[in-house]
Design a protein around this motif. Structure first.
Motif: not given
Length: 111
Positions: A54-62
């Motif tokens: 929780a609190g981590s920055t992520v990138a989602i690619e679709t």
């Protein structure tokens, strides 16, 4: 006992979907699919584990929406809850997705 266990919950209405995606967290990458989406965030089911807390920055690619950036709100049982970063253009991308691609899905099997 409250249904949300005292947790802050998403205020925008959710729509069920099935969107193939990849989630990146630093050097880790996991395939998965977005199972519900709103204008403020999404829930994604991963096929492999991802050590993002929780609190981590992520990138989602679709393919349908493009690249989205967000902050992990929860990570539980192979699923992630992600809130879009307020300063990103995620809201515009999600609005375009709802206008052009979205189809509501109902689950086939209960989890």
């Amino acid at each position: 006992m409250a249904k949300n266990l005292g947790m802050e919950v998403r205020k925008a209405p959710r729509s069920r979907c099935r969107i193939a995606s990849k989630v990146r967290y630093f050097q880790q990458e996991a395939a998965g699919r977005i199972i519900d989406i709103s204008r403020t965030g999404l829930a994604i089911e991963l096929s492999t584990g991802l050590n993002a807390g929780a609190g981590s920055t992520v990138a989602i690619e679709t393919d349908e929406i493009g690249l989205l950036e967000g902050i992990v709100r929860w990570n539980y049982s192979g699923r992630l809850g992600i809130m879009f970063r307020p300063n990103s253009n995620a809201a515009a991308k999600v609005d375009a997705y709802f206008r052009n691609f979205h189809r509501e899905y109902r689950p086939v099997l209960a989890r």
